[in-house]
Design a protein around this motif. Structure first.
Motif, PDB file in Angstrom:
ATOM      1  N   LYS A   1      43.397  12.810 -54.549  1.00 30.77           N
ATOM      2  CA  LYS A   1      42.134  12.065 -54.558  1.00 30.77           C
ATOM      3  C   LYS A   1      42.058  11.084 -53.394  1.00 30.77           C
ATOM      4  CE  LYS A   1      41.432  12.478 -59.524  1.00 30.77           C
ATOM      5  NZ  LYS A   1      41.432  11.793 -60.828  1.00 30.77           N
ATOM      6  N   LEU A   2      43.182  10.445 -53.068  1.00 31.21           N
ATOM      7  CA  LEU A   2      43.200   9.499 -51.959  1.00 31.21           C
ATOM      8  C   LEU A   2      42.989  10.228 -50.629  1.00 31.21           C
ATOM      9  CD1 LEU A   2      43.609   6.457 -51.285  1.00 31.21           C
ATOM     10  CD2 LEU A   2      45.986   7.048 -50.790  1.00 31.21           C
ATOM     11  N   ILE A   3      43.619  11.365 -50.469  1.00 26.96           N
ATOM     12  CA  ILE A   3      43.437  12.158 -49.248  1.00 26.96           C
ATOM     13  C   ILE A   3      41.970  12.559 -49.105  1.00 26.96           C
ATOM     14  CG2 ILE A   3      43.956  14.414 -48.221  1.00 26.96           C
ATOM     15  CD1 ILE A   3      46.859  14.005 -49.270  1.00 26.96           C
TER      16      ILE A   3
ATOM     17  N   ALA B   1      51.264  12.721 -61.866  1.00 24.95           N
ATOM     18  CA  ALA B   1      50.194  11.725 -61.748  1.00 24.95           C
ATOM     19  C   ALA B   1      50.072  11.216 -60.313  1.00 24.95           C
ATOM     20  CB  ALA B   1      50.444  10.564 -62.707  1.00 24.95           C
ATOM     21  N   LEU B   2      51.196  11.059 -59.624  1.00 21.62           N
ATOM     22  CA  LEU B   2      51.155  10.629 -58.226  1.00 21.62           C
ATOM     23  C   LEU B   2      50.559  11.730 -57.362  1.00 21.62           C
ATOM     24  CD1 LEU B   2      51.757   8.666 -55.921  1.00 21.62           C
ATOM     25  CD2 LEU B   2      54.058   9.648 -55.811  1.00 21.62           C
ATOM     26  N   GLN B   3      50.962  12.961 -57.590  1.00 26.87           N
ATOM     27  CA  GLN B   3      50.425  14.071 -56.802  1.00 26.87           C
ATOM     28  C   GLN B   3      48.906  14.172 -56.963  1.00 26.87           C
ATOM     29  OE1 GLN B   3      52.711  17.524 -57.934  1.00 26.87           O
ATOM     30  NE2 GLN B   3      54.472  16.869 -56.757  1.00 26.87           N
ATOM     31  N   GLU B   4      48.429  14.013 -58.186  1.00 24.11           N
ATOM     32  CA  GLU B   4      46.987  14.067 -58.434  1.00 24.11           C
ATOM     33  C   GLU B   4      46.275  12.899 -57.744  1.00 24.11           C
ATOM     34  OE1 GLU B   4      43.914  13.736 -62.180  1.00 24.11           O
ATOM     35  OE2 GLU B   4      45.898  14.565 -62.556  1.00 24.11           O
ATOM     36  N   ALA B   5      46.836  11.699 -57.879  1.00 25.54           N
ATOM     37  CA  ALA B   5      46.238  10.521 -57.251  1.00 25.54           C
ATOM     38  C   ALA B   5      46.253  10.642 -55.731  1.00 25.54           C
ATOM     39  CB  ALA B   5      46.981   9.257 -57.696  1.00 25.54           C
ATOM     40  N   MET B   6      47.326  11.212 -55.170  1.00 21.83           N
ATOM     41  CA  MET B   6      47.398  11.403 -53.714  1.00 21.83           C
ATOM     42  C   MET B   6      46.320  12.376 -53.248  1.00 21.83           C
ATOM     43  SD  MET B   6      49.555   9.471 -52.219  1.00 21.83           S
ATOM     44  CE  MET B   6      49.575  10.338 -50.677  1.00 21.83           C
TER      45      MET B   6
ATOM     46  N   THR C   1      46.820   1.450 -45.882  1.00 28.35           N
ATOM     47  CA  THR C   1      48.241   1.532 -46.211  1.00 28.35           C
ATOM     48  C   THR C   1      48.521   0.948 -47.592  1.00 28.35           C
ATOM     49  OG1 THR C   1      48.752   1.359 -43.849  1.00 28.35           O
ATOM     50  CG2 THR C   1      50.563   0.954 -45.380  1.00 28.35           C
ATOM     51  N   THR C   2      47.856  -0.141 -47.919  1.00 33.80           N
ATOM     52  CA  THR C   2      48.030  -0.751 -49.236  1.00 33.80           C
ATOM     53  C   THR C   2      47.582   0.213 -50.333  1.00 33.80           C
ATOM     54  OG1 THR C   2      47.753  -2.966 -48.316  1.00 33.80           O
ATOM     55  CG2 THR C   2      47.403  -2.718 -50.690  1.00 33.80           C
ATOM     56  N   GLU C   3      46.441   0.879 -50.148  1.00 34.45           N
ATOM     57  CA  GLU C   3      45.977   1.857 -51.148  1.00 34.45           C
ATOM     58  C   GLU C   3      47.017   2.950 -51.353  1.00 34.45           C
ATOM     59  OE1 GLU C   3      41.907   3.342 -51.279  1.00 34.45           O
ATOM     60  OE2 GLU C   3      41.382   1.795 -49.805  1.00 34.45           O
ATOM     61  N   PHE C   4      47.578   3.430 -50.259  1.00 35.95           N
ATOM     62  CA  PHE C   4      48.586   4.488 -50.319  1.00 35.95           C
ATOM     63  C   PHE C   4      49.833   4.030 -51.073  1.00 35.95           C
ATOM     64  CE2 PHE C   4      52.445   6.230 -48.332  1.00 35.95           C
ATOM     65  CZ  PHE C   4      52.309   7.554 -48.682  1.00 35.95           C
TER      66      PHE C   4
END
Length: 122
Positions: free
Chosen positions: A28-30, A21-26, A93-96
């Motif tokens: 999307k954030l990237i 889930a973190l990998q997927e969210a990362m 940074t907060t989003e990350f």
């Protein structure tokens, strides 16, 4: 202004695979940061046992191969970000870090962010 952002955490987190889930969210954030023009470059680092440290002290160079057992934390990843203000880089940074809090609640670490003052000519 450009900023160097890097994540520091215990080596134990480098040995574990981040939750899917973190990998997927990362991902999307990237994608989001890239579209915003905020992300210049990013990457993750291999575990410290694949690296070394070179130190200059008292006029002498010494090299120490990893892993770095004496270190409580190691740098796991980095990003070069563009932001127009401290408030904007703080938001990025907060989003990350919020993604880590949400998708990997047992993770403990910090993200250090520093302005890039000098850079090589492109």
């Amino acid at each position: 202004m450009k900023y160097l952002s890097f994540v520091r955490s215990s080596e134990k987190y480098r040995e574990a695979q981040p939750p899917p889930a973190l990998q997927e969210a990362m991902g999307k954030l990237i994608e989001k940061f890239t579209k915003e023009g905020a992300l210049v470059d990013t990457g993750g680092l291999a575990r410290s046992n694949e690296g070394f440290r070179m130190r200059l002290a008292n006029g002498k160079l010494t090299t120490t191969d990893g892993p770095f057992a004496e270190s409580k934390e190691v740098i796991g990843g980095w990003a070069i970000l563009k932001a127009n203000s401290k408030a904007e880089i703080l938001r990025l940074t907060t989003e990350f870090m919020e993604l880590h809090r949400k998708h990997w609640p047992e993770f403990e670490g910090e993200c250090e962010v520093r302005p890039i003052q000098f850079q090589a000519q492109e």
